[in-house]
Design an enzyme around this catalytic site. Structure first.
Site, PDB file in Angstrom:
ATOM      1  N   ASP A 198      -6.053   0.664   8.402  1.00 31.08           N
ATOM      2  CA  ASP A 198      -5.841   0.551   7.091  1.00 31.08           C
ATOM      3  C   ASP A 198      -6.235  -0.650   6.649  1.00 31.08           C
ATOM      4  OD1 ASP A 198      -4.384   2.927   6.918  1.00 31.08           O
ATOM      5  OD2 ASP A 198      -2.229   2.015   7.207  1.00 31.08           O
ATOM      6  N   LYS A 203       0.741  -1.282   0.173  1.00 25.03           N
ATOM      7  CA  LYS A 203       0.096  -0.172  -0.091  1.00 25.03           C
ATOM      8  C   LYS A 203       0.907   1.194   0.063  1.00 25.03           C
ATOM      9  CE  LYS A 203      -0.504   1.855   3.635  1.00 25.03           C
ATOM     10  NZ  LYS A 203       0.004   2.843   4.355  1.00 25.03           N
TER      11      LYS A 203
END
Length: 278
Positions: A136, A9
């Site tokens: 997240d 990410k």
């Protein structure tokens, strides 16, 4: 045996707007994901077990406190599954480095076990499990370009035509930057909202509000961003998340690979990953 990638990410932009009463911060961020990351494999078993290998696996706990096993246990309880699984994590990405880490691994485990156990579970229920695991994890569960608000777990998928396939170089100077202390060093100044519209344009106009406090803790982050910023063909260079991994987007793979070679020649001890946005 089934396999799933825990996609790396990156935060193309990360605006910290305010501190919340619950200890979190209200964020506005643009998530993007690379085609590469850690790899998880799973096989049927009577109980739940985890083994960890790979260049960044040493020292990681494979016990019940590991986020992968926590994700597996939560999914099994939520879905009423009695089966188990043996999970193997090939840890290829640096730990606690602002590119997903344990969050991406937990999300990949959820995707993998839904397939292994043939679970019919609504997306909303899976999102709720992910949100309970970490701020997240929901974005990593989707692993598509999206805008995150709130703690980062309120997501809107983006029209990512300007991002898909973009060459990206990730660079980490191999220094620890714990997330909590970086947030604690944020100066509390709201510097404005993240733009709407085309995500690449919004990223260019945006910023990472955690980069200054992370640089104060580890000045080498500034060296990484500077090295990436002056590379021929770079379109955007910035720190991801709370660091210390930084990224640069390029117009072509040849420009990316040229930057990789040039920077690696100067800083051979840093970690590099030449990849693409997915």
């Amino acid at each position: 045996m089934l396999t799933e990638t825990a996609y790396a990410k990156i935060n193309l932009a990360l605006h910290v707007r305010r501190r919340r009463a619950d200890g979190y911060h209200d964020l506005e961020t643009l998530f993007a994901f690379c085609v590469d990351g850690d790899e998880l494999t799973v096989a049927p078993a009577g109980g739940l077990g985890l083994t960890i290998s790979g260049p960044f696996g040493e020292g990681l706990s494979a016990g019940e406190d590991n986020l992968v096993l926590r994700a597996a246990a939560m999914l099994r309880d939520e879905a009423g599954v009695e089966a188990g699984a043996t999970i193997r994590l090939d840890k290829r990405l640096p730990i606690a480095s602002g590119i997903g880490g344990g969050s991406a691994d937990a999300a990949a485990a959820l995707r993998l076990l839904v397939r292994l156990w043939d679970i019919d579970i609504p997306d909303t229920a899976l999102h709720d499990i992910a949100a309970r695991l970490g701020a997240d994890v929901p974005a990593c569960l989707v692993s598509r370009s999206c805008r995150g608000e709130g703690k980062g777990d309120a997501l809107d998928l983006l029209d990512d035509a300007t991002l898909q396939g973009v060459p990206v170089l990730l660079v980490n100077p191999r220094v620890p930057v714990p997330t909590g202390p970086v947030f604690q060093r944020w100066d509390g100044t709201d510097r404005g909202a993240l733009d709407d519209g085309d995500p690449f344009a919004a990223a260019l106009a945006g910023r990472n509000d955690l980069e200054p406090p992370a640089r104060a803790m580890q000045p080498v982050i500034g060296e990484v961003v500077e090295a990436l910023s002056v590379a021929p063909g770079v379109r955007l260079a910035r720190m991801s998340g709370s660091g210390a991994t930084c990224f640069a987007l390029f117009g072509t793979a040849e420009e990316r690979d040229g930057a990789y070679r040039a920077i690696e020649n100067r800083f051979p001890d840093w970690w590099f990953l030449a990849t693409f946005l997915r």
